[in-house]
Design a protein around this motif. Sequence first.
Motif, short mmCIF file in Angstrom:
data_model
loop_
_atom_site.label_atom_id
_atom_site.label_comp_id
_atom_site.label_asym_id
_atom_site.label_seq_id
_atom_site.Cartn_x
_atom_site.Cartn_y
_atom_site.Cartn_z
N LYS A 195 0.86 -1.19 0.00
CA LYS A 195 0.00 0.00 0.00
C LYS A 195 0.88 1.23 0.00
CE LYS A 195 -3.51 2.43 2.69
NZ LYS A 195 -4.27 2.47 3.96
N ASN A 196 0.61 2.12 -0.94
CA ASN A 196 1.39 3.36 -1.05
C ASN A 196 2.89 3.09 -1.12
OD1 ASN A 196 -0.96 4.92 -0.91
ND2 ASN A 196 -0.89 4.98 1.34
N ALA A 232 -4.94 -1.23 -2.11
CA ALA A 232 -3.93 -2.18 -1.64
C ALA A 232 -3.85 -3.35 -2.60
CB ALA A 232 -4.28 -2.68 -0.25
N LEU A 276 -7.59 -3.67 4.60
CA LEU A 276 -6.91 -2.46 5.03
C LEU A 276 -6.57 -2.49 6.52
CD1 LEU A 276 -8.95 0.23 3.04
CD2 LEU A 276 -6.76 -0.82 2.45
N ASP A 279 -3.56 -4.52 6.94
CA ASP A 279 -2.43 -3.69 6.49
C ASP A 279 -1.99 -2.75 7.62
OD1 ASP A 279 -0.68 -2.07 5.19
OD2 ASP A 279 -2.02 -1.50 3.56
#
Length: 285
Positions: A195-196, A232, A276, A279
């Motif tokens: 993610k990111n 994600a 998420l 995550d």
Amino acid sequence: MKTKQRTLLGLLVLVLLLGGALALLTRQNQKAEQAASEAAQGTIPLSSFAADDLTEIVVTYNGETNTLHSADGGWTLAEDPAYHLDETSCNTMRTALAALNAKRQLTEEPGEDYGFTADSLIVTVTAAGETNTFTFGAENAATGDIYLKKAGDDALYTVVGTKASCFEVRKTDLFGAFNPAGLTSSAIEAVTLTKNGETLTPELTTELLSALSSYVTSQTTDGDPAGRKELAAAVVQTADSTKTLTYYEGMDNYYLTVAGDTSLYTVDGSTVQTILAADAAAADS
């Protein structure tokens, strides 16, 4: 002693006779119930074939036409072969057509409106090399039955009102929920989340495993996720394969793509939130 034996023998014979009479009465009642059920469904044959002989059903409903092909025990949508069909819905249609009977045969009266329009429900079935087309009209307000026409037949028929309901479906109604990655909770051995630009290894909790193996709710074949925000990506390893699942957020839904699959799937919001959350938990550890 002999008197007692004769009495017992007589009682045994009586029990056997009563048992036979009861069994006969039960069979007669079952036959009567079956006959009544068949009569309620109709006794005028319009379509009859063995289930394995069916090859195609074409349904036109509300201006949309879907062509269902049956082969080797499975179903495909001719207009979109990659679309995942609900087998139960397709099998229900086949069953309805395999023994379609009318309750009454009528002659159309001039000036009467039987509900046959350009938007009528039309069903064409091909089985054992024979094709029949049925057009469903309006409901008879007095009986609840539906008017029906058979192509090539001048008569007007009525059928039980429920006969049309299984065909009143659009493409979206024919979708069969499934897990496009083919994952099961017990088979997942490891998961990596990205993610990111940050890569994490979350704990394999029951909630995470269930989310990764959950079913999708709709499908757009050759769907493009462009224009949706990527949230994600999960790389999921099993003993036999590695699957990459990417989750997105759109204006009104959450979406999923699976590497190697050109479809765009809709997923439940709780599924994405679980991903998420896993995550975030991994990032905090």
